[in-house]
Motif scaffolding. Structure first.
Motif, PDB file in Angstrom:
ATOM      1  N   ASP A   1     -13.597   5.051  11.287  1.00  0.00           N
ATOM      2  CA  ASP A   1     -13.223   6.314  10.646  1.00  0.00           C
ATOM      3  C   ASP A   1     -11.773   6.702  10.933  1.00  0.00           C
ATOM      4  O   ASP A   1     -11.462   7.886  11.024  1.00  0.00           O
ATOM      5  CB  ASP A   1     -14.137   7.439  11.121  1.00  0.00           C
ATOM      6  N   VAL A   2     -10.883   5.739  11.085  1.00  0.00           N
ATOM      7  CA  VAL A   2      -9.484   6.020  11.366  1.00  0.00           C
ATOM      8  C   VAL A   2      -8.654   5.513  10.199  1.00  0.00           C
ATOM      9  O   VAL A   2      -8.698   4.333   9.866  1.00  0.00           O
ATOM     10  CB  VAL A   2      -9.025   5.334  12.678  1.00  0.00           C
ATOM     11  N   THR A   3      -7.908   6.416   9.558  1.00  0.00           N
ATOM     12  CA  THR A   3      -7.035   5.991   8.468  1.00  0.00           C
ATOM     13  C   THR A   3      -5.686   5.568   9.039  1.00  0.00           C
ATOM     14  O   THR A   3      -5.289   6.010  10.119  1.00  0.00           O
ATOM     15  CB  THR A   3      -6.809   7.126   7.455  1.00  0.00           C
ATOM     16  N   LEU A   4      -4.988   4.726   8.298  1.00  0.00           N
ATOM     17  CA  LEU A   4      -3.669   4.287   8.737  1.00  0.00           C
ATOM     18  C   LEU A   4      -2.713   5.474   8.843  1.00  0.00           C
ATOM     19  O   LEU A   4      -1.961   5.592   9.810  1.00  0.00           O
ATOM     20  CB  LEU A   4      -3.100   3.237   7.775  1.00  0.00           C
ATOM     21  N   THR A   5      -2.761   6.376   7.880  1.00  0.00           N
ATOM     22  CA  THR A   5      -1.870   7.534   7.899  1.00  0.00           C
ATOM     23  C   THR A   5      -2.093   8.370   9.148  1.00  0.00           C
ATOM     24  O   THR A   5      -1.141   8.776   9.816  1.00  0.00           O
ATOM     25  CB  THR A   5      -2.075   8.385   6.632  1.00  0.00           C
ATOM     26  N   SER A   6      -3.344   8.611   9.482  1.00  0.00           N
ATOM     27  CA  SER A   6      -3.661   9.370  10.687  1.00  0.00           C
ATOM     28  C   SER A   6      -3.190   8.626  11.936  1.00  0.00           C
ATOM     29  O   SER A   6      -2.607   9.218  12.843  1.00  0.00           O
ATOM     30  CB  SER A   6      -5.171   9.613  10.760  1.00  0.00           C
ATOM     31  N   ALA A   7      -3.426   7.323  11.975  1.00  0.00           N
ATOM     32  CA  ALA A   7      -3.007   6.517  13.123  1.00  0.00           C
ATOM     33  C   ALA A   7      -1.492   6.537  13.282  1.00  0.00           C
ATOM     34  O   ALA A   7      -0.978   6.596  14.402  1.00  0.00           O
ATOM     35  CB  ALA A   7      -3.512   5.086  12.971  1.00  0.00           C
ATOM     36  N   VAL A   8      -0.748   6.521  12.173  1.00  0.00           N
ATOM     37  CA  VAL A   8       0.713   6.567  12.244  1.00  0.00           C
ATOM     38  C   VAL A   8       1.175   7.897  12.822  1.00  0.00           C
ATOM     39  O   VAL A   8       2.047   7.940  13.693  1.00  0.00           O
ATOM     40  CB  VAL A   8       1.339   6.305  10.852  1.00  0.00           C
ATOM     41  N   ARG A   9       0.567   9.001  12.376  1.00  0.00           N
ATOM     42  CA  ARG A   9       0.949  10.318  12.925  1.00  0.00           C
ATOM     43  C   ARG A   9       0.664  10.388  14.429  1.00  0.00           C
ATOM     44  O   ARG A   9       1.478  10.888  15.197  1.00  0.00           O
ATOM     45  CB  ARG A   9       0.200  11.427  12.197  1.00  0.00           C
ATOM     46  N   VAL A  10      -0.501   9.901  14.836  1.00  0.00           N
ATOM     47  CA  VAL A  10      -0.847   9.906  16.265  1.00  0.00           C
ATOM     48  C   VAL A  10       0.116   9.017  17.044  1.00  0.00           C
ATOM     49  O   VAL A  10       0.577   9.380  18.126  1.00  0.00           O
ATOM     50  CB  VAL A  10      -2.317   9.467  16.481  1.00  0.00           C
TER      51      VAL A  10
ATOM     52  N   THR B   1       0.856  -1.178   0.000  1.00  0.00           N
ATOM     53  CA  THR B   1       0.000   0.000   0.000  1.00  0.00           C
ATOM     54  C   THR B   1       0.891   1.226   0.000  1.00  0.00           C
ATOM     55  O   THR B   1       2.096   1.136   0.226  1.00  0.00           O
ATOM     56  CB  THR B   1      -0.965   0.002   1.218  1.00  0.00           C
ATOM     57  N   SER B   2       0.326   2.365  -0.274  1.00  0.00           N
ATOM     58  CA  SER B   2       1.069   3.607  -0.310  1.00  0.00           C
ATOM     59  C   SER B   2       0.575   4.510   0.806  1.00  0.00           C
ATOM     60  O   SER B   2      -0.624   4.533   1.118  1.00  0.00           O
ATOM     61  CB  SER B   2       0.865   4.291  -1.663  1.00  0.00           C
ATOM     62  N   MET B   3       1.497   5.226   1.404  1.00  0.00           N
ATOM     63  CA  MET B   3       1.134   6.150   2.482  1.00  0.00           C
ATOM     64  C   MET B   3       1.872   7.465   2.228  1.00  0.00           C
ATOM     65  O   MET B   3       3.029   7.463   1.815  1.00  0.00           O
ATOM     66  CB  MET B   3       1.532   5.535   3.830  1.00  0.00           C
TER      67      MET B   3
ATOM     68  N   MET C   1       8.099  12.891   9.357  1.00  0.00           N
ATOM     69  CA  MET C   1       7.342  11.768   9.919  1.00  0.00           C
ATOM     70  C   MET C   1       7.943  10.437   9.472  1.00  0.00           C
ATOM     71  O   MET C   1       8.016   9.493  10.254  1.00  0.00           O
ATOM     72  CB  MET C   1       5.870  11.845   9.507  1.00  0.00           C
ATOM     73  N   TRP C   2       8.368  10.350   8.189  1.00  0.00           N
ATOM     74  CA  TRP C   2       9.038   9.135   7.734  1.00  0.00           C
ATOM     75  C   TRP C   2      10.317   8.909   8.534  1.00  0.00           C
ATOM     76  O   TRP C   2      10.610   7.785   8.942  1.00  0.00           O
ATOM     77  CB  TRP C   2       9.363   9.214   6.233  1.00  0.00           C
ATOM     78  N   ASP C   3      11.074   9.986   8.763  1.00  0.00           N
ATOM     79  CA  ASP C   3      12.307   9.867   9.549  1.00  0.00           C
ATOM     80  C   ASP C   3      12.008   9.388  10.959  1.00  0.00           C
ATOM     81  O   ASP C   3      12.699   8.519  11.500  1.00  0.00           O
ATOM     82  CB  ASP C   3      13.047  11.209   9.603  1.00  0.00           C
ATOM     83  N   ALA C   4      10.973   9.951  11.574  1.00  0.00           N
ATOM     84  CA  ALA C   4      10.600   9.551  12.934  1.00  0.00           C
ATOM     85  C   ALA C   4      10.183   8.089  12.974  1.00  0.00           C
ATOM     86  O   ALA C   4      10.558   7.346  13.888  1.00  0.00           O
ATOM     87  CB  ALA C   4       9.471  10.446  13.462  1.00  0.00           C
ATOM     88  N   LEU C   5       9.421   7.659  11.978  1.00  0.00           N
ATOM     89  CA  LEU C   5       8.973   6.267  11.910  1.00  0.00           C
ATOM     90  C   LEU C   5      10.178   5.324  11.790  1.00  0.00           C
ATOM     91  O   LEU C   5      10.236   4.290  12.466  1.00  0.00           O
ATOM     92  CB  LEU C   5       8.030   6.105  10.727  1.00  0.00           C
ATOM     93  N   GLU C   6      11.146   5.701  10.965  1.00  0.00           N
ATOM     94  CA  GLU C   6      12.362   4.892  10.829  1.00  0.00           C
ATOM     95  C   GLU C   6      13.154   4.871  12.134  1.00  0.00           C
ATOM     96  O   GLU C   6      13.665   3.820  12.539  1.00  0.00           O
ATOM     97  CB  GLU C   6      13.227   5.428   9.685  1.00  0.00           C
ATOM     98  N   ASP C   7      13.254   6.018  12.808  1.00  0.00           N
ATOM     99  CA  ASP C   7      13.974   6.086  14.089  1.00  0.00           C
ATOM    100  C   ASP C   7      13.310   5.214  15.145  1.00  0.00           C
ATOM    101  O   ASP C   7      13.981   4.484  15.883  1.00  0.00           O
ATOM    102  CB  ASP C   7      14.044   7.530  14.603  1.00  0.00           C
TER     103      ASP C   7
END
Length: 160
Positions: A82-91, A33-35, A41-47
């Motif tokens: 009503d929760v998207t994966l992108t939103s959940a990742v940011r939270v 899938t694409s996000m 945010m990508w850097d934080a997710l990798e960290d």
């Protein structure tokens, strides 16, 4: 046609300001899938993944599994939530870092000194340097040492 290897990550000088969203393909439970997230945010997710011993794909899969389980526990079909994966990742990213905050960490980062933008992508160079010179942005936890903490400030209890 020759096979291409993984894309090499460009290493650019840190930029001041917020960068546009960047799309990236990830694997969630074996499905591609694409996000779209901000580069920071990508850097934080990798960290976070590196710190926790998880790939970005596995971490995102676990976040998706959690939001689906939360929906089920509320009696909602996960597809109808009503929760998207992108939103959940940011939270998740914000919550992860908020949980890791300590008074000592805030003090070392210079927080509470009346300019909350220092060391963030919103930091501005001093007005005499505004003619094309960019101020360095502190990254990777290299926090400047703030001066002495004034008595009665929010951090003065650390000196006791």
């Amino acid at each position: 046609m020759a096979k291409r290897g993984p894309k090499k990550k460009r290493v650019d000088a840190p930029q001041t300001g917020v960068e546009p969203l960047r799309s990236q393909n990830i694997m969630i439970g074996g499905h591609r899938t694409s996000m779209r997230l901000e580069p920071s945010m990508w850097d934080a997710l990798e960290d976070i993944g590196r710190r926790e011993g998880l790939t970005v794909n596995r971490l995102c899969t676990q976040i998706k599994e959690r939001i689906e389980e939360q929906a089920r526990r509320r009696g909602i079909n996960p597809e109808d939530a009503d929760v998207t994966l992108t939103s959940a990742v940011r939270v998740f990213i914000a919550s992860y870092y908020r949980r890791a905050c300590t008074e000592d960490g805030h003090q070392r980062a210079g927080h509470g000194g009346s300019d909350p933008f220092v060391g963030t992508p919103f930091d501005l160079p001093p007005s005499d340097e505004a003619e094309g010179i960019q101020a360095a942005v502190a990254v990777g936890g290299n926090f400047p040492s703030p001066g002495p903490v004034p008595a009665g400030s929010a951090h003065s209890h650390l000196d006791a």
